[in-house]
Design a protein around this motif. Sequence first.
Motif, PDB file in Angstrom:
ATOM      1  N   GLU A 156     -12.941  14.138   9.762  1.00 49.49           N
ATOM      2  CA  GLU A 156     -12.572  14.619  11.071  1.00 49.49           C
ATOM      3  C   GLU A 156     -11.648  15.747  10.952  1.00 49.49           C
ATOM      4  O   GLU A 156     -11.158  16.061  11.808  1.00 49.49           O
ATOM      5  N   ARG A 157     -11.351  16.363   9.791  1.00 46.66           N
ATOM      6  CA  ARG A 157     -10.513  17.580   9.560  1.00 46.66           C
ATOM      7  C   ARG A 157     -11.382  18.998   9.988  1.00 46.66           C
ATOM      8  O   ARG A 157     -10.494  19.860  10.108  1.00 46.66           O
ATOM      9  N   VAL A 158     -12.395  18.974   9.608  1.00 44.71           N
ATOM     10  CA  VAL A 158     -13.370  19.928  10.029  1.00 44.71           C
ATOM     11  C   VAL A 158     -13.992  20.056  11.466  1.00 44.71           C
ATOM     12  O   VAL A 158     -14.728  18.655  11.711  1.00 44.71           O
ATOM     13  N   GLU A 159     -13.767  20.546  12.352  1.00 41.59           N
ATOM     14  CA  GLU A 159     -14.364  20.565  13.624  1.00 41.59           C
ATOM     15  C   GLU A 159     -15.507  21.514  13.917  1.00 41.59           C
ATOM     16  O   GLU A 159     -16.237  21.234  14.894  1.00 41.59           O
ATOM     17  N   SER A 160     -15.836  22.678  13.344  1.00 43.01           N
ATOM     18  CA  SER A 160     -16.615  23.599  13.317  1.00 43.01           C
ATOM     19  C   SER A 160     -16.642  24.534  12.273  1.00 43.01           C
ATOM     20  O   SER A 160     -15.785  24.508  11.330  1.00 43.01           O
ATOM     21  N   ILE A 161     -17.932  25.017  12.051  1.00 43.71           N
ATOM     22  CA  ILE A 161     -18.061  25.889  10.633  1.00 43.71           C
ATOM     23  C   ILE A 161     -18.622  27.377  11.104  1.00 43.71           C
ATOM     24  O   ILE A 161     -19.569  27.314  11.916  1.00 43.71           O
ATOM     25  N   LEU A 162     -18.198  28.396  10.413  1.00 42.74           N
ATOM     26  CA  LEU A 162     -18.788  29.864  10.670  1.00 42.74           C
ATOM     27  C   LEU A 162     -19.008  30.244   9.510  1.00 42.74           C
ATOM     28  O   LEU A 162     -18.250  30.433   8.583  1.00 42.74           O
ATOM     29  N   PHE A 163     -20.412  30.149   8.915  1.00 36.16           N
ATOM     30  CA  PHE A 163     -20.933  30.754   7.709  1.00 36.16           C
ATOM     31  C   PHE A 163     -20.795  32.336   7.649  1.00 36.16           C
ATOM     32  O   PHE A 163     -21.722  32.787   8.625  1.00 36.16           O
ATOM     33  N   LEU A 164     -20.317  32.912   6.862  1.00 37.42           N
ATOM     34  CA  LEU A 164     -20.568  34.488   6.555  1.00 37.42           C
ATOM     35  C   LEU A 164     -21.603  34.619   5.593  1.00 37.42           C
ATOM     36  O   LEU A 164     -20.872  35.389   4.699  1.00 37.42           O
ATOM     37  N   MET A 165     -22.599  34.301   5.883  1.00 38.03           N
ATOM     38  CA  MET A 165     -23.642  34.476   4.742  1.00 38.03           C
ATOM     39  C   MET A 165     -24.803  34.842   5.619  1.00 38.03           C
ATOM     40  O   MET A 165     -25.008  34.380   6.613  1.00 38.03           O
ATOM     41  N   ALA A 206     -29.091  30.435   4.369  1.00 41.55           N
ATOM     42  CA  ALA A 206     -28.574  30.365   2.998  1.00 41.55           C
ATOM     43  C   ALA A 206     -27.931  29.006   2.558  1.00 41.55           C
ATOM     44  O   ALA A 206     -27.565  28.831   1.619  1.00 41.55           O
ATOM     45  N   THR A 207     -27.728  28.113   3.496  1.00 40.31           N
ATOM     46  CA  THR A 207     -27.186  26.956   3.414  1.00 40.31           C
ATOM     47  C   THR A 207     -28.021  25.810   4.059  1.00 40.31           C
ATOM     48  O   THR A 207     -28.690  25.995   4.636  1.00 40.31           O
ATOM     49  N   PRO A 208     -27.811  24.656   3.555  1.00 40.47           N
ATOM     50  CA  PRO A 208     -28.535  23.562   3.838  1.00 40.47           C
ATOM     51  C   PRO A 208     -28.292  22.885   5.074  1.00 40.47           C
ATOM     52  O   PRO A 208     -28.905  21.875   5.729  1.00 40.47           O
ATOM     53  N   PHE A 229     -23.870  31.117  12.217  1.00 41.46           N
ATOM     54  CA  PHE A 229     -23.921  31.749  11.046  1.00 41.46           C
ATOM     55  C   PHE A 229     -24.514  33.120  11.442  1.00 41.46           C
ATOM     56  O   PHE A 229     -24.654  33.503  12.745  1.00 41.46           O
ATOM     57  N   LEU A 230     -24.347  34.045  10.450  1.00 41.80           N
ATOM     58  CA  LEU A 230     -24.688  35.427  10.827  1.00 41.80           C
ATOM     59  C   LEU A 230     -26.326  35.740  11.175  1.00 41.80           C
ATOM     60  O   LEU A 230     -27.000  35.074  10.640  1.00 41.80           O
ATOM     61  N   ASP A 231     -26.593  36.612  12.094  1.00 45.65           N
ATOM     62  CA  ASP A 231     -27.869  36.538  12.535  1.00 45.65           C
ATOM     63  C   ASP A 231     -28.542  37.708  11.697  1.00 45.65           C
ATOM     64  O   ASP A 231     -27.932  38.679  11.715  1.00 45.65           O
ATOM     65  N   CYS A 232     -29.454  37.275  11.103  1.00 42.47           N
ATOM     66  CA  CYS A 232     -30.312  38.544  10.132  1.00 42.47           C
ATOM     67  C   CYS A 232     -31.501  38.704  11.057  1.00 42.47           C
ATOM     68  O   CYS A 232     -32.444  38.909  10.237  1.00 42.47           O
ATOM     69  N   SER A 233     -31.646  38.458  12.348  1.00 41.23           N
ATOM     70  CA  SER A 233     -32.953  39.122  13.119  1.00 41.23           C
ATOM     71  C   SER A 233     -33.165  40.417  12.958  1.00 41.23           C
ATOM     72  O   SER A 233     -32.348  41.301  12.970  1.00 41.23           O
ATOM     73  N   PRO A 234     -34.506  40.851  12.871  1.00 37.66           N
ATOM     74  CA  PRO A 234     -34.753  42.421  12.705  1.00 37.66           C
ATOM     75  C   PRO A 234     -34.533  42.918  14.306  1.00 37.66           C
ATOM     76  O   PRO A 234     -34.637  42.351  15.056  1.00 37.66           O
ATOM     77  N   SER A 235     -34.025  44.193  14.107  1.00 40.77           N
ATOM     78  CA  SER A 235     -33.708  44.840  15.178  1.00 40.77           C
ATOM     79  C   SER A 235     -35.060  45.650  16.049  1.00 40.77           C
ATOM     80  O   SER A 235     -36.016  45.896  15.252  1.00 40.77           O
TER      81      SER A 235
END
Length: 52
Positions: free
Chosen positions: A11-20, A24-26, A39-45
């Motif tokens: 319980e030391r990690v409460e949320s995660i922001l992936f800058l990838m 790209a992660t499981p 995580f970063l949104d890579c949707s097409p414009s």
Amino acid sequence: MKYLSKGAMTERVESILFLMPCHATPYYCILHRNLPMRFLDCSPSLNSGNSF
């Protein structure tokens, strides 16, 4: 991911922001915890101004 999984279990990690790029992660299959994850949104414009 192993580091984040251990942090989530203690319980030391409460949320995660992936800058990838997205998917790209499981995510939950490794963490096994219900944590808010972003995580970063890579949707097409859709407003690129190009017409094909």
